[in-house]
Every structure is written in structure tokens, then in C-alpha cells.
Design a protein around this motif. Structure first.
Motif, PDB file in Angstrom:
ATOM      1  N   GLU A 217     -72.013  66.117 -57.663  1.00 17.47           N
ATOM      2  CA  GLU A 217     -73.146  66.634 -58.657  1.00 17.47           C
ATOM      3  C   GLU A 217     -72.842  68.082 -58.759  1.00 17.47           C
ATOM      4  OE1 GLU A 217     -76.841  64.980 -57.244  1.00 17.47           O
ATOM      5  OE2 GLU A 217     -76.027  63.520 -56.203  1.00 17.47           O
ATOM      6  N   ARG A 218     -71.842  68.791 -58.545  1.00 13.55           N
ATOM      7  CA  ARG A 218     -71.410  69.926 -59.077  1.00 13.55           C
ATOM      8  C   ARG A 218     -72.415  71.065 -58.462  1.00 13.55           C
ATOM      9  NH1 ARG A 218     -69.348  69.484 -65.284  1.00 13.55           N
ATOM     10  NH2 ARG A 218     -67.664  67.772 -65.074  1.00 13.55           N
ATOM     11  N   VAL A 219     -72.755  70.739 -57.212  1.00 14.47           N
ATOM     12  CA  VAL A 219     -73.528  71.810 -56.357  1.00 14.47           C
ATOM     13  C   VAL A 219     -72.803  73.010 -55.842  1.00 14.47           C
ATOM     14  CG1 VAL A 219     -75.267  71.987 -54.455  1.00 14.47           C
ATOM     15  CG2 VAL A 219     -75.548  70.031 -56.219  1.00 14.47           C
ATOM     16  N   ASP A 220     -73.195  74.203 -55.987  1.00 21.79           N
ATOM     17  CA  ASP A 220     -72.294  75.159 -55.304  1.00 21.79           C
ATOM     18  C   ASP A 220     -72.528  75.543 -54.044  1.00 21.79           C
ATOM     19  OD1 ASP A 220     -70.801  75.853 -57.846  1.00 21.79           O
ATOM     20  OD2 ASP A 220     -72.777  76.480 -58.638  1.00 21.79           O
ATOM     21  N   ALA A 221     -73.752  75.480 -53.573  1.00 19.51           N
ATOM     22  CA  ALA A 221     -74.365  75.977 -52.268  1.00 19.51           C
ATOM     23  C   ALA A 221     -75.835  75.412 -52.161  1.00 19.51           C
ATOM     24  CB  ALA A 221     -74.304  77.358 -52.197  1.00 19.51           C
ATOM     25  N   GLY A 222     -76.276  75.415 -50.818  1.00 24.26           N
ATOM     26  CA  GLY A 222     -77.311  74.986 -50.395  1.00 24.26           C
ATOM     27  C   GLY A 222     -78.014  75.404 -48.889  1.00 24.26           C
ATOM     28  N   ILE A 223     -79.322  75.091 -48.926  1.00 29.63           N
ATOM     29  CA  ILE A 223     -79.667  74.963 -47.563  1.00 29.63           C
ATOM     30  C   ILE A 223     -80.093  73.735 -47.177  1.00 29.63           C
ATOM     31  CG2 ILE A 223     -81.689  76.094 -46.189  1.00 29.63           C
ATOM     32  CD1 ILE A 223     -81.887  78.140 -48.330  1.00 29.63           C
ATOM     33  N   ARG A 224     -79.700  73.350 -45.568  1.00 29.48           N
ATOM     34  CA  ARG A 224     -79.977  72.342 -45.054  1.00 29.48           C
ATOM     35  C   ARG A 224     -80.437  72.538 -43.750  1.00 29.48           C
ATOM     36  NH1 ARG A 224     -75.169  67.614 -46.460  1.00 29.48           N
ATOM     37  NH2 ARG A 224     -75.633  67.465 -48.578  1.00 29.48           N
ATOM     38  N   TYR A 225     -81.453  71.363 -43.366  1.00 25.22           N
ATOM     39  CA  TYR A 225     -82.134  71.466 -42.007  1.00 25.22           C
ATOM     40  C   TYR A 225     -81.337  70.411 -41.011  1.00 25.22           C
ATOM     41  CZ  TYR A 225     -85.786  71.907 -38.515  1.00 25.22           C
ATOM     42  OH  TYR A 225     -86.410  72.091 -37.337  1.00 25.22           O
ATOM     43  N   GLY A 226     -80.911  70.685 -40.061  1.00 25.80           N
ATOM     44  CA  GLY A 226     -80.299  69.864 -39.100  1.00 25.80           C
ATOM     45  C   GLY A 226     -79.631  70.474 -38.211  1.00 25.80           C
ATOM     46  N   ALA A 227     -78.647  69.733 -37.533  1.00 25.96           N
ATOM     47  CA  ALA A 227     -77.681  70.240 -36.456  1.00 25.96           C
ATOM     48  C   ALA A 227     -76.455  70.979 -36.826  1.00 25.96           C
ATOM     49  CB  ALA A 227     -77.074  69.029 -35.465  1.00 25.96           C
ATOM     50  N   GLY A 228     -76.416  71.352 -38.002  1.00 31.69           N
ATOM     51  CA  GLY A 228     -75.343  71.979 -38.653  1.00 31.69           C
ATOM     52  C   GLY A 228     -74.072  71.375 -38.724  1.00 31.69           C
TER      53      GLY A 228
ATOM     54  N   PRO B 108     -70.163  66.554 -43.055  1.00 30.37           N
ATOM     55  CA  PRO B 108     -68.673  66.439 -43.394  1.00 30.37           C
ATOM     56  C   PRO B 108     -68.505  67.245 -44.865  1.00 30.37           C
ATOM     57  CG  PRO B 108     -69.767  64.078 -42.997  1.00 30.37           C
ATOM     58  CD  PRO B 108     -70.852  65.169 -42.920  1.00 30.37           C
ATOM     59  N   ASP B 109     -67.106  67.725 -44.835  1.00 33.53           N
ATOM     60  CA  ASP B 109     -66.753  68.384 -46.004  1.00 33.53           C
ATOM     61  C   ASP B 109     -67.478  69.756 -46.309  1.00 33.53           C
ATOM     62  OD1 ASP B 109     -64.514  66.397 -46.159  1.00 33.53           O
ATOM     63  OD2 ASP B 109     -66.119  65.278 -47.393  1.00 33.53           O
ATOM     64  N   LEU B 110     -68.421  70.146 -45.531  1.00 26.82           N
ATOM     65  CA  LEU B 110     -69.390  71.329 -45.868  1.00 26.82           C
ATOM     66  C   LEU B 110     -69.144  72.221 -44.547  1.00 26.82           C
ATOM     67  CD1 LEU B 110     -72.607  69.996 -47.217  1.00 26.82           C
ATOM     68  CD2 LEU B 110     -70.792  70.912 -48.510  1.00 26.82           C
ATOM     69  N   ASP B 111     -68.935  73.749 -45.123  1.00 26.23           N
ATOM     70  CA  ASP B 111     -68.890  74.584 -44.212  1.00 26.23           C
ATOM     71  C   ASP B 111     -70.529  75.092 -44.037  1.00 26.23           C
ATOM     72  OD1 ASP B 111     -66.347  75.440 -43.528  1.00 26.23           O
ATOM     73  OD2 ASP B 111     -66.155  77.010 -44.827  1.00 26.23           O
ATOM     74  N   ALA B 112     -70.928  75.363 -42.787  1.00 29.34           N
ATOM     75  CA  ALA B 112     -72.390  75.539 -42.556  1.00 29.34           C
ATOM     76  C   ALA B 112     -72.513  76.629 -41.544  1.00 29.34           C
ATOM     77  CB  ALA B 112     -72.847  74.481 -41.620  1.00 29.34           C
ATOM     78  N   THR B 113     -73.258  77.885 -42.070  1.00 26.34           N
ATOM     79  CA  THR B 113     -73.539  78.932 -41.386  1.00 26.34           C
ATOM     80  C   THR B 113     -74.891  78.996 -41.018  1.00 26.34           C
ATOM     81  OG1 THR B 113     -71.810  80.031 -42.787  1.00 26.34           O
ATOM     82  CG2 THR B 113     -73.490  81.595 -41.453  1.00 26.34           C
ATOM     83  N   PHE B 114     -75.296  79.334 -39.697  1.00 28.06           N
ATOM     84  CA  PHE B 114     -76.637  79.462 -39.178  1.00 28.06           C
ATOM     85  C   PHE B 114     -77.458  80.437 -40.052  1.00 28.06           C
ATOM     86  CE2 PHE B 114     -79.692  81.538 -36.469  1.00 28.06           C
ATOM     87  CZ  PHE B 114     -80.486  80.308 -36.152  1.00 28.06           C
ATOM     88  N   LEU B 115     -78.601  80.072 -40.362  1.00 27.18           N
ATOM     89  CA  LEU B 115     -79.652  80.866 -41.012  1.00 27.18           C
ATOM     90  C   LEU B 115     -80.842  81.196 -40.414  1.00 27.18           C
ATOM     91  CD1 LEU B 115     -80.243  82.095 -43.764  1.00 27.18           C
ATOM     92  CD2 LEU B 115     -81.234  80.285 -44.546  1.00 27.18           C
ATOM     93  N   LEU B 116     -81.609  80.176 -39.754  1.00 29.44           N
ATOM     94  CA  LEU B 116     -82.954  80.240 -39.190  1.00 29.44           C
ATOM     95  C   LEU B 116     -83.248  79.046 -38.267  1.00 29.44           C
ATOM     96  CD1 LEU B 116     -85.205  81.428 -42.235  1.00 29.44           C
ATOM     97  CD2 LEU B 116     -84.529  82.874 -40.262  1.00 29.44           C
TER      98      LEU B 116
ATOM     99  N   TRP C 221     -76.743  87.225 -49.096  1.00 34.07           N
ATOM    100  CA  TRP C 221     -78.077  87.575 -49.512  1.00 34.07           C
ATOM    101  C   TRP C 221     -78.950  86.715 -48.581  1.00 34.07           C
ATOM    102  CZ3 TRP C 221     -81.542  83.721 -51.621  1.00 34.07           C
ATOM    103  CH2 TRP C 221     -82.825  84.460 -51.637  1.00 34.07           C
ATOM    104  N   LEU C 222     -78.886  85.528 -48.317  1.00 31.75           N
ATOM    105  CA  LEU C 222     -79.735  84.580 -47.392  1.00 31.75           C
ATOM    106  C   LEU C 222     -79.573  85.021 -45.876  1.00 31.75           C
ATOM    107  CD1 LEU C 222     -79.093  80.898 -48.622  1.00 31.75           C
ATOM    108  CD2 LEU C 222     -81.370  82.207 -48.541  1.00 31.75           C
TER     109      LEU C 222
ATOM    110  N   GLU D 230     -81.856  88.072 -45.922  1.00 34.73           N
ATOM    111  CA  GLU D 230     -83.053  87.844 -45.780  1.00 34.73           C
ATOM    112  C   GLU D 230     -83.832  87.325 -44.450  1.00 34.73           C
ATOM    113  OE1 GLU D 230     -85.516  88.184 -48.198  1.00 34.73           O
ATOM    114  OE2 GLU D 230     -84.291  89.069 -49.641  1.00 34.73           O
ATOM    115  N   ALA D 231     -82.848  86.582 -43.686  1.00 30.65           N
ATOM    116  CA  ALA D 231     -83.203  85.888 -42.671  1.00 30.65           C
ATOM    117  C   ALA D 231     -83.189  87.024 -41.448  1.00 30.65           C
ATOM    118  CB  ALA D 231     -82.280  84.920 -42.163  1.00 30.65           C
ATOM    119  N   GLY D 232     -82.605  88.186 -41.499  1.00 30.11           N
ATOM    120  CA  GLY D 232     -82.838  89.308 -40.668  1.00 30.11           C
ATOM    121  C   GLY D 232     -82.131  89.026 -39.488  1.00 30.11           C
ATOM    122  N   ILE D 233     -80.598  88.374 -39.936  1.00 32.02           N
ATOM    123  CA  ILE D 233     -79.623  88.005 -38.702  1.00 32.02           C
ATOM    124  C   ILE D 233     -78.849  89.435 -38.591  1.00 32.02           C
ATOM    125  CG2 ILE D 233     -77.626  86.931 -38.209  1.00 32.02           C
ATOM    126  CD1 ILE D 233     -78.938  84.378 -39.566  1.00 32.02           C
ATOM    127  N   ARG D 234     -78.977  90.281 -39.819  1.00 28.55           N
ATOM    128  CA  ARG D 234     -78.007  91.512 -39.573  1.00 28.55           C
ATOM    129  C   ARG D 234     -78.959  92.664 -40.616  1.00 28.55           C
ATOM    130  NH1 ARG D 234     -73.077  89.668 -42.967  1.00 28.55           N
ATOM    131  NH2 ARG D 234     -73.518  90.348 -45.076  1.00 28.55           N
TER     132      ARG D 234
END
Length: 304
Positions: A141-152, A155-163, A296-297, A300-304
Motif C-alpha cells: 500500500e506504499r506506506v512509508d512509516a506509521g505508529i502502532r500500538y502493541g508489543a513492538g 514482521p518486516d518492520l523496524d519498531a522504535t519505542f515511542l510512548l 520528530w516523533l 515530541e514524546a519527550g524521550i530526549r
């Protein structure tokens, strides 16, 4: 000396200063050494200052004068600014679109309130935001990036903790008064429970039953009664309307609490294993739009 010629001469001067060679500067600028020499002489005549002199020996006989050496840092900084300005002009004609997918409740309650700051920080990127709530195939579906809620783990996606959220009872201020004011968990018996069923498939997602058990009050009320709503934002809006008590999630209720639409009548906050993550395809990790969006995200989340 007219402005374009002057700029060309300054560019030649900066190149010769780095290479300490007319030949090296000529190769970089795609002109002849004679043309470089002519530009340097013209600049020296216009400014009435010597820029180079010959050393008696050494691997390079060309040397900067003290006057020339003093201005090189400013000249190089000026060319950097010019280069940035040119890139901005180019980008203004062809803005780069970043297609992102965001959970609908998170988009409504947290993400969309901050998008303007992304546009201010990165005016050459244009966000295309999908909030349909479905897990999409990024490649198909030609999606570049996103935010997901779950255990992190996807498959096939890099996940970086946000909140990470905490959960606690929230209600309209109107429920703090009346015939049965909400003051203690025991008062839940007189009010409807609002159940967020959007994550029903995730057994670790907090529910009224788990919150009461965690609070040491498992038999206090009938946890099955009340309103069942499969959208987190709608569940919170129902609480804002005064129709019952919901379990609020930190990121989704922070503004409603701050602006007085919701209150915390009692109870501590329960933690959860699930969290929000920034995700993208593994092969796009180093692409500038992905890096810009993710950094940027995280800011915004205040991680750093």
C-alpha cells in the motif's frame, strides 16, 4: 566586477584555498587553470589585496596570505548557506510526501495536535495521514512509516519505542456531584462502566476487570455491565458526555484532563505491557524522510 563574476571569483578563491592549487581548483570547477588564475587576479585587483603568494619550497608552493586565511571560514559558511537556500528553492517545487498510518484515537487525541510542529520543522515534507485503524501492508500500500500500538514486534518492520500508557478511571466533572457522587471505587456501583473493546484480542490490554483486580477490588462491581465501545476516542467522548466512567489512557486523555473535560475521581494508574512504536520497513531505515519523521516523533514524546 559584476555580481555573478564576483561570485564566481569567490568560488574560485575558496576552491584554490582548499586545494592550494590552481589545477585542483580547476578540476573541481570544470574550468581551465588559466581561467581560475584570471578569476583570482581579478578578485585581487577588485579588493586590492593579495590572496596567495609562492612558498620558496615544499610540496605546494602556493600559500594563503594572512588576510586570505582569516576570511576563509566565513566564506565557506556563506557558501553553505547559499547551498541550503538553493536546496530549499528546489524542494519548494517538489515537496516530498510521507505516507503514514496512525491509529484513529491516537491521531485524534495526540498526533494531529502536533503535526503543525512537524511542518514547521520540515517544510519540504508533506504528510499524508491514514487513520483507518487497520494494519496495512507497508510495501503493498506504499506506506512509508506509521505508529502502532502493541508489543513492538511486527514482521518486516523496524519498531522504535515511542510512548507507554498508564490506565486509570476518568469521568466528566459532572459525576463528582449529584445523587451518587463519584468519590471512591465503591461509587462505581451507581454509574455505568464504559468498556473500550478496541483491543479485545490483546489479553494484556487493561480492562475494568483487570483494573479492579489490580486495585484489590475484584468483587466490587459487575465488570460485565455498561457500554461496550470498540473505539478508544468514542469511549472517552462518552465519558466526557457524562454517560459513565471509562478507563483513561495517558496519551489519550492528557489534554482532556488539562482542559477540564475529564477528571480522575480516584484510583492509581495501572501500567501496561503494550506501547506505541514508530514503525517503517527495514530497508528504508536510513532514508531522510523516515529519519526526519521518526526523530520528530521521538522529540515530541519527550524521550530526549
Amino acid at each position: 566586477m559584476r555580481a555573478p563574476q564576483h561570485l564566481n571569483a569567490l568560488r574560485a578563491f575558496e576552491a584554490v584555498a582548499r586545494h592550494l592549487s590552481y589545477v585542483g581548483a580547476a578540476d573541481e570547477l570544470h574550468v581551465t587553470p588559466a581561467a581560475v588564475g584570471q578569476l583570482i587576479r581579478g578578485l585581487e585587483e577588485t579588493l586590492d589585496v593579495e590572496l596567495f603568494h609562492r612558498a620558496p619550497s615544499g610540496p605546494s608552493r602556493l600559500m594563503l596570505t594572512d588576510a586570505a586565511r582569516a576570511v576563509i571560514p566565513d566564506l565557506q559558511a556563506g557558501f553553505d548557506l547559499l547551498s541550503t537556500a538553493v536546496e530549499r528553492l528546489k524542494a519548494s517545487k517538489a515537496r516530498i510526501a510521507i505516507t503514514v498510518t496512525v491509529p484513529p484515537a491516537f491521531a485524534h487525541k495526540w498526533f494531529l495536535q502536533r503535526v503543525e510542529r512537524f511542518q514547521q520543522r520540515h517544510p519540504y515534507y508533506e504528510l499524508r495521514i491514514d487513520t483507518n485503524g487497520q494494519l496495512v501492508d507497508f510495501a503493498a500500500e506504499r506506506v512509508d512509516a506509521g505508529i502502532r500500538y502493541g508489543a513492538g514486534h511486527w514482521p518486516d518492520l523496524d519498531a522504535t519505542f515511542l510512548l507507554r500508557d498508564e490506565y486509570f478511571p476518568v469521568c466528566s466533572p459532572a459525576l463528582l456531584t449529584g445523587e451518587h457522587p463519584l468519590r471512591t471505587p465503591q461509587d462505581l456501583c451507581f454509574h455505568a462502566l464504559i468498556h473500550d473493546t478496541s483491543m479485545r484480542a490483546a489479553p494484556v490490554f487493561p480492562t475494568w476487570r483487570s483494573w479492579l483486580r489490580w486495585s484489590g477490588l475484584p468483587e466490587l462491581v459487575d465488570c460485565d455491565r455498561g457500554l461496550q465501545i470498540n473505539d478508544s476516542a468514542a469511549a472517552l467522548q462518552t465519558a466526557i458526555s457524562g454517560l459513565g466512567v471509562a478507563l483513561g489512557r495517558t496519551t489519550l486523555v492528557e489534554r482532556d484532563l488539562a482542559e477540564g473535560r475529564l477528571v480522575r475521581p480516584f484510583g492509581d494508574a495501572q501500567s501496561c505491557e503494550l506501547a506505541y512504536y514508530v514503525v517503517h520497513r527495514k530497508e528504508t531505515a536510513g532514508e531522510p524522510p523516515i529519519v526526519a519523521f521518526k526523530e520528530w516523533l521521538i522529540d515530541e514524546a519527550g524521550i530526549r
